[in-house]
Design an enzyme around this catalytic site. Structure first.
Site, short mmCIF file in Angstrom:
data_model
loop_
_atom_site.label_atom_id
_atom_site.label_comp_id
_atom_site.label_asym_id
_atom_site.label_seq_id
_atom_site.Cartn_x
_atom_site.Cartn_y
_atom_site.Cartn_z
N LYS A 154 16.06 -20.24 -0.71
CA LYS A 154 17.15 -20.36 -1.67
C LYS A 154 17.72 -21.78 -1.66
O LYS A 154 17.38 -22.59 -0.80
CB LYS A 154 18.24 -19.34 -1.34
CG LYS A 154 18.83 -19.51 0.05
CD LYS A 154 19.81 -18.40 0.37
CE LYS A 154 20.37 -18.55 1.78
NZ LYS A 154 21.34 -17.49 2.13
N ARG A 195 30.25 -8.49 2.62
CA ARG A 195 30.04 -9.31 1.42
C ARG A 195 29.37 -8.45 0.35
O ARG A 195 30.00 -8.00 -0.60
CB ARG A 195 29.16 -10.53 1.75
CG ARG A 195 29.74 -11.48 2.78
CD ARG A 195 28.90 -12.72 2.95
NE ARG A 195 27.49 -12.43 3.21
CZ ARG A 195 26.57 -13.36 3.49
NH1 ARG A 195 26.93 -14.63 3.53
NH2 ARG A 195 25.32 -13.03 3.73
N TYR A 239 38.83 -47.48 0.91
CA TYR A 239 40.03 -47.03 0.21
C TYR A 239 41.17 -46.72 1.18
O TYR A 239 40.98 -46.18 2.27
CB TYR A 239 39.72 -45.75 -0.59
CG TYR A 239 38.94 -46.01 -1.85
CD1 TYR A 239 39.48 -46.75 -2.90
CD2 TYR A 239 37.66 -45.49 -2.00
CE1 TYR A 239 38.77 -46.96 -4.07
CE2 TYR A 239 36.94 -45.70 -3.16
CZ TYR A 239 37.49 -46.43 -4.20
OH TYR A 239 36.78 -46.64 -5.34
N MET A 290 32.27 -42.74 -3.33
CA MET A 290 31.31 -41.99 -4.12
C MET A 290 29.87 -42.49 -3.94
O MET A 290 28.94 -41.69 -3.82
CB MET A 290 31.68 -42.05 -5.61
CG MET A 290 30.77 -41.23 -6.50
SD MET A 290 31.23 -41.27 -8.24
CE MET A 290 32.78 -40.36 -8.21
#
Length: 348
Positions: free
Chosen positions: A22, A120, A241, A289
């Site tokens: 998956k 679940r 930053y 990013m």
């Protein structure tokens, strides 16, 4: 990956070993991984969603393919059209699948999901036991019973034994239908967990199925990024930053062309490392990013164009996840689409 599949299968050589592929084969590329595992001898595959299963079917026309997340309302016809097997986890799903089989004039194969502790998906143990002898089971083409371990990576957890006992009770209620319980870590919990089919996923891709002990798997993923620029900074200069990092003294910094847009977690800011010339170099400042800053003061080989290793060698995927406050699963499945991927065939 193929060798890891063989190593996992060797834990219970008398039963088949399937493969969970998956999330684009845990970020490694389903289009490459699935055929490699088929060639190695794997014949049964598990994915999460119908969309993944359809891709897997195009790659593996003869494989048995199960859809772990069950039967979404109205999705039955497309699963049947591609000969895919949903893992059914409720009476409603069973009834919908049976109706589709009736239209086809024959039962359509599927698995039955029993929830033994995850809360679940799946039938509760009492719900499953109540279906023993119910004609809905053969009408739904149930050919596999499944459950999922809560804490397989912690062998001493009491819940493992309780889950095993509950799943054994369900299996006795459905004689003749094989069961699958063992995920990657479950493959190392002994014969009582193995049942009739191993179902590893993460360990295929190099993750350690036995945390805290030596990893029996071969590493699969190596992630490198080249140094885009080197600069020297003075005491008190900041980087990144919000000035989250300030140089404690004269330091040499290297900027890599990789960031959180590529799936490298921002949470590794100030916690993770990369290797430059084999030297661990800390990540400084906030990961942005598209860029990561390293302190390469102690790495004499650091220069523009040289690679930094973010996953590989001593930085295995589990340790990278730990440094970022997450798990290796998230690191792998987050691998982004901007990487240049190179697949290497093993020679040993």
């Amino acid at each position: 990956m193929a060798e890891n599949w063989r190593r996992l299968g060797a834990q219970a050589p008398h039963i088949p070993c399937a493969a969970v592929v998956k999330a684009d084969a845990y970020g490694c590329g389903l289009d490459v991984v699935a055929p490699v595992l088929w060639q190695a001898g794997c014949r049964t595959f598990f994915v999460a969603h119908a969309s993944e299963a359809i891709i897997a079917r195009s790659l593996l026309p003869e494989a048995t393919i199960y859809v772990l997340n069950g039967l979404a309302p109205g999705s039955g016809p497309i699963l049947a059209a591609h000969t895919l097997r949903p893992v059914l986890g409720s009476r409603e799903e069973l009834e919908e699948w049976v109706a589709l089989g009736a239209e086809a004039g024959r039962p359509l194969a599927a698995a039955l999901h029993i929830d033994t502790g995850m809360n679940r998906l799946g039938l509760t143990v009492p719900e499953a036991l109540a279906l023993a002898g119910d004609p809905i089971i053969p009408a739904a083409g149930i050919d596999l019973l499944m459950s999922h371990l809560v804490s397989a990576e912690r062998p001493d957890e009491a819940i493992n034994r309780r889950q095993c006992e509950d799943f054994d009770a369900v299996r006795r209620a459905f004689p003749g239908i094989p069961g699958s319980f063992a995920n990657s870590s479950g493959c190392y919990l002994g014969a009582g967990i193995a049942n009739d089919m191993l179902r590893p996923g993460y360990a295929l891709f190099g993750g350690n199925p036995m945390p805290g002990r030596p990893n029996p798997m071969r590493p699969v993923v190596r992630l490198e990024a080249r140094i885009a620029q080197i600069r020297d900074v003075e005491t008190g200069d900041s980087a990144g930053y919000n000035s989250r990092w300030t140089a404690p003294g004269p330091r040499r910094l290297a900027t890599l062309s990789i960031g959180y847009a590529d799936g490298y977690p921002r949470s590794a800011s100030g916690r993770g490392h990369a290797l430059v010339g084999g030297v661990p170099c800390p990540i400084v400042g906030l990961i942005s990013m598209d860029l990561i800053i390293l302190d390469v003061t102690d790495a004499p080989e650091a220069r523009r164009g040289e690679p930094a290793v973010l996953i590989g060698d001593s930085l295995d995927v589990d340790s990278v996840g730990h440094a970022a406050g997450t798990i290796g699963y998230e690191i792998l499945t987050g691998l982004g689409s901007r990487y240049v991927r190179r697949y290497v065939e093993s020679t040993d």
